[in-house]
Design an enzyme around this catalytic site. Structure first.
Site, mmCIF file in Angstrom:
data_model
loop_
_atom_site.group_PDB
_atom_site.id
_atom_site.type_symbol
_atom_site.label_atom_id
_atom_site.label_comp_id
_atom_site.label_asym_id
_atom_site.label_seq_id
_atom_site.Cartn_x
_atom_site.Cartn_y
_atom_site.Cartn_z
ATOM 1 N N HIS A 17 1.063 -1.533 0.309
ATOM 2 C CA HIS A 17 -0.221 -0.292 -0.162
ATOM 3 C C HIS A 17 1.004 0.863 0.112
ATOM 4 O O HIS A 17 0.408 2.414 0.583
ATOM 5 C CB HIS A 17 -0.820 -0.059 1.397
ATOM 6 C CG HIS A 17 -1.336 -1.346 1.299
ATOM 7 N ND1 HIS A 17 -1.404 -1.987 2.397
ATOM 8 C CD2 HIS A 17 -2.431 -1.775 0.988
ATOM 9 C CE1 HIS A 17 -2.353 -3.168 2.038
ATOM 10 N NE2 HIS A 17 -2.972 -3.166 0.853
ATOM 11 N N GLY A 18 2.387 0.733 -0.521
ATOM 12 C CA GLY A 18 3.293 1.913 -0.779
ATOM 13 C C GLY A 18 3.880 2.678 0.657
ATOM 14 O O GLY A 18 4.712 2.904 1.049
#
Lengths: 217, 340
Positions: free
Chosen positions: B228-229
Protein backbone atom coordinates in the site's frame (compact mmCIF):
# COMPACT_ATOMS: atom_id res chain seq x y z
CA UNK A 1 -34.42 14.37 31.78
CA UNK A 2 -32.33 11.19 31.67
CA UNK A 3 -30.80 9.57 28.60
CA UNK A 4 -33.27 7.41 26.66
CA UNK A 5 -33.32 5.73 23.26
CA UNK A 6 -34.77 9.00 21.97
CA UNK A 7 -31.62 10.81 23.14
CA UNK A 8 -29.54 8.45 20.98
CA UNK A 9 -31.83 8.91 17.97
CA UNK A 10 -31.58 12.67 18.34
CA UNK A 11 -27.79 12.56 18.55
CA UNK A 12 -27.59 10.41 15.42
CA UNK A 13 -29.99 12.73 13.59
CA UNK A 14 -27.93 15.79 14.55
CA UNK A 15 -24.73 14.12 13.33
CA UNK A 16 -26.48 13.10 10.14
CA UNK A 17 -27.57 16.66 9.48
CA UNK A 18 -24.04 17.91 9.98
CA UNK A 19 -21.74 15.28 8.43
CA UNK A 20 -22.41 16.18 4.82
CA UNK A 21 -20.98 19.65 5.36
CA UNK A 22 -17.93 18.17 7.07
CA UNK A 23 -17.19 15.46 4.54
CA UNK A 24 -14.70 17.34 2.36
CA UNK A 25 -12.89 18.88 5.30
CA UNK A 26 -12.44 15.48 6.96
CA UNK A 27 -11.33 13.92 3.67
CA UNK A 28 -8.74 16.67 3.31
CA UNK A 29 -7.47 16.12 6.86
CA UNK A 30 -7.12 12.40 6.16
CA UNK A 31 -5.41 12.95 2.80
CA UNK A 32 -2.34 14.28 4.64
CA UNK A 33 -1.76 10.81 6.07
CA UNK A 34 -4.11 8.27 4.58
CA UNK A 35 -6.31 7.62 1.60
CA UNK A 36 -8.30 10.82 2.10
CA UNK A 37 -11.59 9.11 2.77
CA UNK A 38 -12.37 9.57 6.47
CA UNK A 39 -15.13 12.08 5.73
CA UNK A 40 -16.79 9.92 3.08
CA UNK A 41 -16.46 6.88 5.33
CA UNK A 42 -18.10 8.65 8.28
CA UNK A 43 -20.82 10.01 6.03
CA UNK A 44 -21.58 6.44 4.92
CA UNK A 45 -21.51 5.21 8.53
CA UNK A 46 -23.75 7.94 9.90
CA UNK A 47 -26.15 7.55 6.98
CA UNK A 48 -26.54 3.88 7.90
CA UNK A 49 -26.94 4.70 11.59
CA UNK A 50 -29.59 7.28 10.77
CA UNK A 51 -31.42 4.70 8.67
CA UNK A 52 -31.53 2.32 11.63
CA UNK A 53 -35.00 2.30 13.15
CA UNK A 54 -34.72 2.49 16.94
CA UNK A 55 -38.39 3.24 17.57
CA UNK A 56 -39.30 -0.36 18.35
CA UNK A 57 -37.17 -0.55 21.47
CA UNK A 58 -36.89 1.35 24.73
CA UNK A 59 -33.83 -0.70 25.71
CA UNK A 60 -30.81 1.59 25.44
CA UNK A 61 -28.50 -1.41 25.21
CA UNK A 62 -30.44 -2.80 22.25
CA UNK A 63 -30.32 0.61 20.58
CA UNK A 64 -26.53 0.86 21.02
CA UNK A 65 -26.24 -2.67 19.66
CA UNK A 66 -28.29 -1.84 16.56
CA UNK A 67 -26.16 1.25 15.91
CA UNK A 68 -22.96 -0.79 16.28
CA UNK A 69 -24.31 -3.33 13.79
CA UNK A 70 -25.08 -0.53 11.36
CA UNK A 71 -21.45 0.61 11.48
CA UNK A 72 -20.17 -2.93 11.06
CA UNK A 73 -22.09 -3.30 7.81
CA UNK A 74 -21.14 0.14 6.49
CA UNK A 75 -17.35 0.14 6.73
CA UNK A 76 -14.28 -1.97 7.34
CA UNK A 77 -12.10 0.99 8.26
CA UNK A 78 -10.30 0.91 11.59
CA UNK A 79 -12.00 4.06 12.85
CA UNK A 80 -15.42 2.65 12.01
CA UNK A 81 -14.71 -0.66 13.70
CA UNK A 82 -13.38 1.12 16.78
CA UNK A 83 -16.56 3.18 17.01
CA UNK A 84 -18.61 -0.01 16.70
CA UNK A 85 -16.49 -1.59 19.43
CA UNK A 86 -17.18 1.36 21.72
CA UNK A 87 -20.92 1.16 21.03
CA UNK A 88 -20.93 -2.58 21.70
CA UNK A 89 -19.31 -1.92 25.09
CA UNK A 90 -22.03 0.65 25.80
CA UNK A 91 -24.66 -1.86 24.65
CA UNK A 92 -23.37 -4.43 27.10
CA UNK A 93 -23.20 -1.92 29.96
CA UNK A 94 -26.71 -0.55 29.40
CA UNK A 95 -28.54 -3.73 28.40
CA UNK A 96 -32.13 -3.76 29.67
CA UNK A 97 -32.16 -0.13 30.82
CA UNK A 98 -34.59 2.42 29.44
CA UNK A 99 -33.22 5.42 31.33
CA UNK A 100 -29.70 6.48 32.22
CA UNK A 101 -28.90 9.43 34.47
CA UNK A 102 -26.46 11.82 32.82
CA UNK A 103 -23.93 11.37 35.63
CA UNK A 104 -23.30 7.84 34.35
CA UNK A 105 -22.21 9.07 30.92
CA UNK A 106 -18.60 9.84 31.79
CA UNK A 107 -18.05 6.38 33.28
CA UNK A 108 -19.74 4.69 30.33
CA UNK A 109 -17.48 6.47 27.87
CA UNK A 110 -14.57 5.22 29.99
CA UNK A 111 -15.81 1.66 29.50
CA UNK A 112 -16.11 2.22 25.76
CA UNK A 113 -12.54 3.56 25.64
CA UNK A 114 -11.28 0.49 27.47
CA UNK A 115 -12.96 -1.85 24.97
CA UNK A 116 -11.56 0.20 22.06
CA UNK A 117 -8.08 0.14 23.59
CA UNK A 118 -8.15 -3.65 23.83
CA UNK A 119 -9.55 -4.09 20.31
CA UNK A 120 -7.29 -1.67 18.50
CA UNK A 121 -4.16 -1.87 20.62
CA UNK A 122 -3.79 1.92 20.90
CA UNK A 123 -2.69 3.50 24.16
CA UNK A 124 -3.86 6.84 25.47
CA UNK A 125 -1.42 9.41 24.11
CA UNK A 126 -1.05 7.75 20.71
CA UNK A 127 -3.13 10.55 19.12
CA UNK A 128 -6.29 8.69 18.21
CA UNK A 129 -10.02 9.00 18.75
CA UNK A 130 -9.40 7.37 22.16
CA UNK A 131 -7.62 10.50 23.39
CA UNK A 132 -10.51 12.67 22.25
CA UNK A 133 -13.05 10.44 23.99
CA UNK A 134 -10.94 10.41 27.15
CA UNK A 135 -10.95 14.19 27.15
CA UNK A 136 -14.73 14.22 26.63
CA UNK A 137 -15.19 11.76 29.51
CA UNK A 138 -13.07 13.99 31.76
CA UNK A 139 -15.08 17.03 30.77
CA UNK A 140 -18.33 15.21 31.49
CA UNK A 141 -17.13 14.02 34.89
CA UNK A 142 -18.12 17.40 36.30
CA UNK A 143 -21.76 17.32 35.29
CA UNK A 144 -24.59 16.49 37.65
CA UNK A 145 -28.11 15.27 37.07
CA UNK A 146 -29.20 18.85 37.55
CA UNK A 147 -26.97 20.12 34.74
CA UNK A 148 -28.83 21.68 31.86
CA UNK A 149 -28.68 19.94 28.48
CA UNK A 150 -26.68 22.87 27.14
CA UNK A 151 -24.07 22.46 29.86
CA UNK A 152 -23.66 18.77 29.03
CA UNK A 153 -23.30 19.54 25.35
CA UNK A 154 -20.82 22.34 26.07
CA UNK A 155 -18.74 20.06 28.28
CA UNK A 156 -18.58 17.38 25.60
CA UNK A 157 -17.68 19.89 22.88
CA UNK A 158 -14.95 21.55 24.92
CA UNK A 159 -13.48 18.18 25.87
CA UNK A 160 -13.22 17.11 22.24
CA UNK A 161 -11.81 20.47 21.20
CA UNK A 162 -9.20 20.50 23.98
CA UNK A 163 -7.90 17.08 22.93
CA UNK A 164 -7.78 18.12 19.28
CA UNK A 165 -5.64 21.16 20.01
CA UNK A 166 -3.48 19.42 22.61
CA UNK A 167 -2.50 16.64 20.23
CA UNK A 168 -2.08 18.72 17.07
CA UNK A 169 1.66 19.35 17.58
CA UNK A 170 2.32 15.71 18.56
CA UNK A 171 3.05 12.76 16.27
CA UNK A 172 0.63 9.85 15.85
CA UNK A 173 2.09 6.68 17.34
CA UNK A 174 -0.11 3.93 15.97
CA UNK A 175 -1.44 2.51 12.72
CA UNK A 176 -0.21 3.47 9.30
CA UNK A 177 0.18 7.10 10.40
CA UNK A 178 2.98 6.13 12.80
CA UNK A 179 5.11 5.36 9.74
CA UNK A 180 5.00 9.04 8.77
CA UNK A 181 5.55 11.06 12.00
CA UNK A 182 6.63 14.10 9.99
CA UNK A 183 3.20 14.21 8.39
CA UNK A 184 1.09 13.74 11.55
CA UNK A 185 3.06 16.27 13.61
CA UNK A 186 1.25 19.59 13.37
CA UNK A 187 -1.83 18.06 11.78
CA UNK A 188 -5.19 17.22 13.29
CA UNK A 189 -5.98 13.53 13.63
CA UNK A 190 -8.96 13.00 11.29
CA UNK A 191 -10.90 10.97 13.87
CA UNK A 192 -10.36 13.53 16.62
CA UNK A 193 -11.28 16.30 14.22
CA UNK A 194 -14.49 14.51 13.27
CA UNK A 195 -15.53 14.16 16.90
CA UNK A 196 -14.74 17.80 17.67
CA UNK A 197 -16.69 19.06 14.65
CA UNK A 198 -19.65 16.77 15.29
CA UNK A 199 -19.85 17.92 18.92
CA UNK A 200 -19.27 21.58 18.05
CA UNK A 201 -22.01 23.60 19.70
CA UNK A 202 -22.70 26.45 17.36
CA UNK A 203 -24.04 26.13 13.87
CA UNK A 204 -21.25 25.76 11.39
CA UNK A 205 -20.29 28.93 9.55
CA UNK A 206 -19.85 28.93 5.79
CA UNK A 207 -16.14 28.40 6.09
CA UNK A 208 -15.49 25.31 8.12
CA UNK A 209 -11.93 26.48 8.67
CA UNK A 210 -13.28 29.41 10.65
CA UNK A 211 -15.15 26.94 12.78
CA UNK A 212 -11.85 25.42 13.86
CA UNK A 213 -10.59 28.74 15.17
CA UNK A 214 -13.69 29.44 17.16
CA UNK A 215 -13.44 28.97 20.89
CA UNK A 216 -16.10 27.16 22.81
CA UNK A 217 -17.90 29.48 25.22
CA UNK B 1 -18.52 16.45 -9.90
CA UNK B 2 -16.18 15.25 -12.59
CA UNK B 3 -15.53 11.59 -12.02
CA UNK B 4 -13.06 11.29 -14.88
CA UNK B 5 -10.12 12.94 -13.20
CA UNK B 6 -7.84 13.48 -16.16
CA UNK B 7 -5.69 15.87 -14.19
CA UNK B 8 -4.41 12.82 -12.35
CA UNK B 9 -1.11 11.36 -13.52
CA UNK B 10 -2.79 7.95 -13.43
CA UNK B 11 -5.59 7.36 -15.87
CA UNK B 12 -8.07 4.67 -14.94
CA UNK B 13 -10.65 2.74 -16.91
CA UNK B 14 -13.49 3.30 -14.46
CA UNK B 15 -16.98 4.73 -14.37
CA UNK B 16 -17.27 6.22 -10.90
CA UNK B 17 -14.66 5.88 -8.18
CA UNK B 18 -17.31 4.79 -5.68
CA UNK B 19 -18.49 2.00 -8.01
CA UNK B 20 -15.01 0.59 -8.47
CA UNK B 21 -15.29 -2.44 -6.16
CA UNK B 22 -18.86 -3.47 -6.95
CA UNK B 23 -18.36 -3.21 -10.71
CA UNK B 24 -15.07 -5.11 -10.47
CA UNK B 25 -16.79 -7.89 -8.49
CA UNK B 26 -19.63 -8.01 -11.00
CA UNK B 27 -17.20 -8.58 -13.87
CA UNK B 28 -15.12 -11.09 -11.92
CA UNK B 29 -18.24 -13.16 -11.23
CA UNK B 30 -19.56 -12.98 -14.78
CA UNK B 31 -16.22 -14.23 -16.07
CA UNK B 32 -15.90 -16.96 -13.44
CA UNK B 33 -18.97 -19.11 -12.82
CA UNK B 34 -16.97 -21.01 -10.18
CA UNK B 35 -17.43 -17.99 -7.88
CA UNK B 36 -20.56 -16.64 -6.20
CA UNK B 37 -21.26 -13.33 -4.50
CA UNK B 38 -22.82 -13.60 -1.04
CA UNK B 39 -23.16 -11.94 2.36
CA UNK B 40 -25.34 -9.18 3.78
CA UNK B 41 -23.13 -6.45 2.30
CA UNK B 42 -22.63 -8.44 -0.94
CA UNK B 43 -18.92 -8.34 -0.20
CA UNK B 44 -18.19 -12.05 0.20
CA UNK B 45 -16.94 -14.26 -2.60
CA UNK B 46 -17.42 -17.99 -2.12
CA UNK B 47 -17.10 -21.13 -4.18
CA UNK B 48 -20.25 -21.74 -6.22
CA UNK B 49 -20.62 -25.11 -4.46
CA UNK B 50 -21.36 -24.91 -0.75
CA UNK B 51 -18.60 -26.09 1.58
CA UNK B 52 -18.43 -29.89 1.92
CA UNK B 53 -19.80 -31.14 5.23
CA UNK B 54 -16.97 -32.08 7.57
CA UNK B 55 -14.30 -30.13 5.67
CA UNK B 56 -12.45 -27.41 7.53
CA UNK B 57 -13.30 -24.10 5.90
CA UNK B 58 -10.72 -21.50 4.96
CA UNK B 59 -11.82 -17.87 4.98
CA UNK B 60 -9.64 -14.96 3.93
CA UNK B 61 -10.28 -11.30 3.38
CA UNK B 62 -8.74 -7.94 2.74
CA UNK B 63 -9.09 -4.69 0.91
CA UNK B 64 -9.61 -4.40 -2.83
CA UNK B 65 -6.84 -3.26 -5.12
CA UNK B 66 -4.67 -6.40 -5.05
CA UNK B 67 -6.23 -8.81 -7.54
CA UNK B 68 -5.73 -11.72 -7.93
CA UNK B 69 -5.40 -11.41 -4.11
CA UNK B 70 -7.59 -12.04 -2.12
CA UNK B 71 -10.83 -12.97 -3.84
CA UNK B 72 -9.11 -14.55 -6.83
CA UNK B 73 -7.87 -17.45 -4.73
CA UNK B 74 -11.29 -18.82 -3.88
CA UNK B 75 -11.45 -22.27 -5.43
CA UNK B 76 -10.88 -26.00 -4.99
CA UNK B 77 -7.79 -26.71 -2.93
CA UNK B 78 -7.51 -23.07 -1.87
CA UNK B 79 -9.95 -20.69 -0.12
CA UNK B 80 -13.61 -21.42 0.55
CA UNK B 81 -14.63 -17.81 1.06
CA UNK B 82 -13.21 -14.33 1.04
CA UNK B 83 -14.56 -11.06 2.41
CA UNK B 84 -13.57 -7.99 0.49
CA UNK B 85 -13.36 -4.34 1.47
CA UNK B 86 -13.06 -1.09 -0.41
CA UNK B 87 -9.73 -0.30 -2.01
CA UNK B 88 -6.97 -0.63 0.59
CA UNK B 89 -9.60 -0.81 3.38
CA UNK B 90 -10.35 -3.90 5.44
CA UNK B 91 -13.59 -5.84 4.83
CA UNK B 92 -16.33 -4.83 7.25
CA UNK B 93 -17.12 -6.98 10.29
CA UNK B 94 -20.39 -8.17 8.80
CA UNK B 95 -18.60 -9.48 5.69
CA UNK B 96 -15.96 -11.21 7.83
CA UNK B 97 -18.74 -12.88 9.83
CA UNK B 98 -20.53 -13.92 6.65
CA UNK B 99 -17.32 -15.26 5.10
CA UNK B 100 -16.62 -17.39 8.16
CA UNK B 101 -20.19 -18.64 8.43
CA UNK B 102 -20.28 -19.54 4.72
CA UNK B 103 -16.99 -21.42 5.05
CA UNK B 104 -18.24 -23.46 7.98
CA UNK B 105 -18.97 -27.08 7.05
CA UNK B 106 -19.25 -28.24 10.64
CA UNK B 107 -15.51 -28.71 11.21
CA UNK B 108 -14.59 -25.12 12.00
CA UNK B 109 -12.95 -22.36 10.00
CA UNK B 110 -9.39 -21.14 9.59
CA UNK B 111 -9.17 -17.36 9.12
CA UNK B 112 -6.07 -16.79 7.01
CA UNK B 113 -5.24 -13.22 6.02
CA UNK B 114 -2.50 -10.60 6.05
CA UNK B 115 -1.24 -8.98 9.23
CA UNK B 116 -2.85 -5.52 9.06
CA UNK B 117 -4.40 -3.82 12.10
CA UNK B 118 -7.78 -3.10 10.55
CA UNK B 119 -8.24 -6.57 9.08
CA UNK B 120 -7.24 -8.10 12.40
CA UNK B 121 -9.77 -6.04 14.36
CA UNK B 122 -12.59 -6.94 12.01
CA UNK B 123 -11.83 -10.65 11.82
CA UNK B 124 -11.26 -10.85 15.58
CA UNK B 125 -14.66 -9.29 16.25
CA UNK B 126 -16.32 -11.59 13.74
CA UNK B 127 -14.64 -14.64 15.32
CA UNK B 128 -15.84 -13.62 18.78
CA UNK B 129 -19.44 -13.31 17.57
CA UNK B 130 -19.28 -16.67 15.81
CA UNK B 131 -17.54 -18.50 18.65
CA UNK B 132 -20.58 -17.47 20.69
CA UNK B 133 -22.71 -19.20 18.02
CA UNK B 134 -20.62 -22.35 18.36
CA UNK B 135 -18.43 -22.05 15.25
CA UNK B 136 -14.83 -22.92 16.09
CA UNK B 137 -12.26 -20.63 14.47
CA UNK B 138 -8.48 -20.35 14.35
CA UNK B 139 -6.51 -17.44 12.95
CA UNK B 140 -3.19 -17.49 11.10
CA UNK B 141 -1.71 -14.24 9.78
CA UNK B 142 0.50 -13.72 6.75
CA UNK B 143 3.71 -12.04 7.99
CA UNK B 144 6.15 -12.61 5.14
CA UNK B 145 7.35 -9.05 4.36
CA UNK B 146 10.90 -8.97 5.76
CA UNK B 147 11.26 -5.23 5.12
CA UNK B 148 8.37 -4.35 7.45
CA UNK B 149 9.99 -5.31 10.78
CA UNK B 150 13.25 -6.75 12.10
CA UNK B 151 13.62 -10.53 12.59
CA UNK B 152 13.20 -10.22 16.39
CA UNK B 153 9.81 -8.59 15.75
CA UNK B 154 8.81 -10.94 12.94
CA UNK B 155 5.24 -11.21 14.31
CA UNK B 156 4.78 -7.52 13.47
CA UNK B 157 5.61 -8.04 9.81
CA UNK B 158 2.97 -7.34 7.19
CA UNK B 159 1.58 -10.00 4.93
CA UNK B 160 2.29 -9.63 1.21
CA UNK B 161 2.61 -11.98 -1.79
CA UNK B 162 3.90 -14.96 0.19
CA UNK B 163 0.48 -15.57 1.74
CA UNK B 164 -0.23 -17.49 -1.45
CA UNK B 165 1.85 -20.39 -0.12
CA UNK B 166 -0.14 -20.48 3.11
CA UNK B 167 -3.38 -20.54 1.09
CA UNK B 168 -2.02 -23.44 -0.93
CA UNK B 169 -0.77 -25.53 1.98
CA UNK B 170 -3.81 -24.97 4.21
CA UNK B 171 -6.21 -25.38 1.30
CA UNK B 172 -4.69 -28.68 0.21
CA UNK B 173 -4.63 -30.08 3.74
CA UNK B 174 -8.24 -29.04 4.38
CA UNK B 175 -9.34 -30.88 1.21
CA UNK B 176 -7.76 -34.06 2.61
CA UNK B 177 -10.13 -33.96 5.59
CA UNK B 178 -7.63 -32.80 8.24
CA UNK B 179 -8.82 -31.21 11.49
CA UNK B 180 -8.92 -27.48 12.17
CA UNK B 181 -5.88 -27.77 14.46
CA UNK B 182 -3.92 -29.53 11.71
CA UNK B 183 -4.94 -27.05 9.03
CA UNK B 184 -4.00 -24.12 11.29
CA UNK B 185 -0.66 -25.78 12.12
CA UNK B 186 0.26 -26.24 8.47
CA UNK B 187 -0.85 -22.71 7.57
CA UNK B 188 1.44 -21.31 10.26
CA UNK B 189 4.23 -23.61 9.08
CA UNK B 190 3.83 -22.32 5.52
CA UNK B 191 3.91 -18.71 6.76
CA UNK B 192 7.05 -19.43 8.80
CA UNK B 193 8.71 -21.02 5.75
CA UNK B 194 8.07 -17.99 3.51
CA UNK B 195 9.92 -14.69 3.14
CA UNK B 196 9.17 -11.85 0.73
CA UNK B 197 10.73 -8.53 -0.21
CA UNK B 198 9.36 -6.00 -2.68
CA UNK B 199 10.71 -3.13 -4.73
CA UNK B 200 8.57 -0.24 -6.00
CA UNK B 201 9.26 1.79 -9.13
CA UNK B 202 6.16 3.98 -9.21
CA UNK B 203 3.06 4.57 -7.06
CA UNK B 204 -0.61 3.78 -7.52
CA UNK B 205 -3.74 5.85 -6.93
CA UNK B 206 -6.74 4.83 -4.86
CA UNK B 207 -9.72 5.49 -7.19
CA UNK B 208 -11.43 7.90 -4.78
CA UNK B 209 -8.20 9.86 -4.17
CA UNK B 210 -6.90 12.72 -6.31
CA UNK B 211 -3.23 12.02 -5.83
CA UNK B 212 -0.93 8.97 -5.99
CA UNK B 213 -0.39 7.12 -2.73
CA UNK B 214 3.23 8.26 -2.56
CA UNK B 215 5.62 10.40 -4.52
CA UNK B 216 8.88 9.15 -6.01
CA UNK B 217 11.25 10.70 -8.53
CA UNK B 218 11.01 9.29 -12.08
CA UNK B 219 14.50 7.78 -11.85
CA UNK B 220 14.22 6.40 -8.30
CA UNK B 221 13.12 3.09 -6.77
CA UNK B 222 12.28 2.13 -3.20
CA UNK B 223 13.53 -1.18 -1.82
CA UNK B 224 11.25 -2.91 0.66
CA UNK B 225 8.13 -0.85 0.05
CA UNK B 226 4.82 -2.40 1.14
CA UNK B 227 1.86 -3.13 -1.13
CA UNK B 228 0.00 0.00 0.00
CA UNK B 229 3.08 2.21 -0.31
CA UNK B 230 4.34 1.66 3.24
CA UNK B 231 7.89 3.00 3.55
CA UNK B 232 10.71 0.61 2.70
CA UNK B 233 14.41 0.33 3.50
CA UNK B 234 16.03 2.76 1.09
CA UNK B 235 15.25 4.94 -1.86
CA UNK B 236 17.82 5.59 -4.58
CA UNK B 237 18.46 5.68 -8.32
CA UNK B 238 17.18 2.82 -10.44
CA UNK B 239 19.67 -0.03 -10.85
CA UNK B 240 19.89 -2.95 -13.25
CA UNK B 241 17.49 -5.87 -12.83
CA UNK B 242 20.38 -8.13 -11.83
CA UNK B 243 21.64 -5.72 -9.17
CA UNK B 244 18.11 -5.44 -7.74
CA UNK B 245 17.55 -9.19 -7.78
CA UNK B 246 20.96 -9.74 -6.16
CA UNK B 247 20.08 -7.43 -3.27
CA UNK B 248 16.59 -8.88 -2.82
CA UNK B 249 17.95 -12.44 -2.70
CA UNK B 250 20.76 -11.40 -0.40
CA UNK B 251 18.27 -9.86 2.03
CA UNK B 252 15.92 -12.85 1.85
CA UNK B 253 18.70 -15.36 2.43
CA UNK B 254 20.19 -13.29 5.27
CA UNK B 255 16.81 -13.23 7.00
CA UNK B 256 16.30 -16.97 6.55
CA UNK B 257 19.43 -18.85 5.51
CA UNK B 258 18.69 -21.72 3.12
CA UNK B 259 21.20 -24.58 3.00
CA UNK B 260 22.62 -26.09 -0.17
CA UNK B 261 20.53 -29.10 -1.15
CA UNK B 262 17.27 -27.45 -0.02
CA UNK B 263 14.17 -27.26 -2.17
CA UNK B 264 12.21 -24.00 -2.47
CA UNK B 265 9.36 -22.57 -4.46
CA UNK B 266 9.97 -19.07 -5.83
CA UNK B 267 7.34 -16.44 -6.58
CA UNK B 268 8.48 -13.51 -8.72
CA UNK B 269 5.43 -11.31 -8.47
CA UNK B 270 4.50 -8.19 -10.43
CA UNK B 271 2.85 -5.30 -8.58
CA UNK B 272 0.59 -4.42 -11.51
CA UNK B 273 2.32 -2.20 -14.05
CA UNK B 274 5.55 -4.10 -14.54
CA UNK B 275 5.61 -6.23 -17.70
CA UNK B 276 5.94 -10.00 -17.51
CA UNK B 277 9.10 -9.63 -19.57
CA UNK B 278 10.78 -7.79 -16.71
CA UNK B 279 9.55 -10.36 -14.19
CA UNK B 280 11.22 -13.10 -16.25
CA UNK B 281 14.44 -11.06 -16.35
CA UNK B 282 14.29 -11.01 -12.52
CA UNK B 283 13.43 -14.70 -12.40
CA UNK B 284 16.39 -15.57 -14.64
CA UNK B 285 18.77 -13.93 -12.15
CA UNK B 286 16.96 -15.45 -9.15
CA UNK B 287 17.34 -18.90 -10.69
CA UNK B 288 21.05 -18.30 -11.29
CA UNK B 289 21.67 -17.23 -7.69
CA UNK B 290 19.75 -20.10 -6.13
CA UNK B 291 21.34 -22.64 -8.48
CA UNK B 292 24.82 -21.39 -7.60
CA UNK B 293 23.97 -22.01 -3.96
CA UNK B 294 22.82 -25.54 -4.66
CA UNK B 295 19.15 -24.77 -4.02
CA UNK B 296 16.57 -26.55 -6.18
CA UNK B 297 13.51 -24.62 -7.38
CA UNK B 298 10.16 -26.44 -7.35
CA UNK B 299 7.11 -25.03 -9.12
CA UNK B 300 8.27 -21.48 -9.83
CA UNK B 301 5.56 -18.83 -10.12
CA UNK B 302 6.21 -15.78 -12.29
CA UNK B 303 3.40 -13.30 -12.87
CA UNK B 304 0.95 -10.89 -11.29
CA UNK B 305 -0.31 -12.76 -8.23
CA UNK B 306 -0.58 -9.95 -5.66
CA UNK B 307 -0.78 -6.44 -7.07
CA UNK B 308 -1.23 -2.84 -6.03
CA UNK B 309 -3.28 -1.62 -8.97
CA UNK B 310 -1.00 0.37 -11.32
CA UNK B 311 2.02 0.34 -9.06
CA UNK B 312 5.18 -0.69 -10.93
CA UNK B 313 7.64 -2.99 -9.26
CA UNK B 314 8.00 -6.57 -8.14
CA UNK B 315 8.41 -8.80 -5.15
CA UNK B 316 10.35 -12.00 -4.71
CA UNK B 317 9.15 -14.69 -2.27
CA UNK B 318 11.06 -17.79 -1.21
CA UNK B 319 9.07 -20.68 0.24
CA UNK B 320 11.34 -23.26 1.87
CA UNK B 321 9.91 -26.73 1.38
CA UNK B 322 9.99 -29.89 3.43
CA UNK B 323 8.29 -33.11 2.33
CA UNK B 324 4.93 -32.07 3.77
CA UNK B 325 4.88 -28.56 2.28
CA UNK B 326 6.08 -29.82 -1.10
CA UNK B 327 3.35 -32.42 -1.25
CA UNK B 328 0.73 -29.78 -0.36
CA UNK B 329 2.16 -27.33 -2.90
CA UNK B 330 1.88 -29.90 -5.68
CA UNK B 331 -1.62 -31.08 -4.71
CA UNK B 332 -4.39 -30.22 -7.19
CA UNK B 333 -5.96 -26.77 -6.90
CA UNK B 334 -8.05 -24.60 -9.14
CA UNK B 335 -9.09 -20.98 -8.88
CA UNK B 336 -9.50 -18.32 -11.58
CA UNK B 337 -5.83 -17.29 -11.36
CA UNK B 338 -3.90 -20.43 -10.38
CA UNK B 339 -4.26 -24.05 -11.37
CA UNK B 340 -2.08 -26.88 -10.10
Amino acid sequence: MPITVQTLSDAVARSHARIERLEDQLNAADALLGDGDTGSMLARVIEKMAATDLSATSDIGAAFNALARAIMSATGSSLGTLLATGLLALAKATKGRSELPWIELSGLIGQAIEAMRIRGGASLGDKTILDALQSVAQSLAGITNASAAADVANAAASGARAALEHFKPLPCKIGRARLFPEKSTGAHDPGMLALALLLERSDLPESSAACLLKTVP
Amino acid sequence: MNHLRFHSPMKKLINQPTHYVDEMLAGLLLANPSLKLDGGSQRVIRRANAVRSGKVGIASGGGSGHLPLFTGYVGDGLLDTCSIGNVFEGPNVESCEDAIRLAHGGAGVLCLYGNYGGDRMNFDMACEFLEAEGIATRTVLGTDDIASAAPDEAHKRRGVAGILYAYKAAGALAESGASLEEVARVAQKAVDATRTIGVALSPCRVPTANTPNFAIAPDEIEMGMGIHGEPGIWRAKLKTADAIADEMLERLLADRPIASGSRVSVLVNGLGATPLEELFILYRRTHQILSERGITIVQPLVGNYVTSMEMAGASISLHLLDAELEQLLLAPASCPFWKV
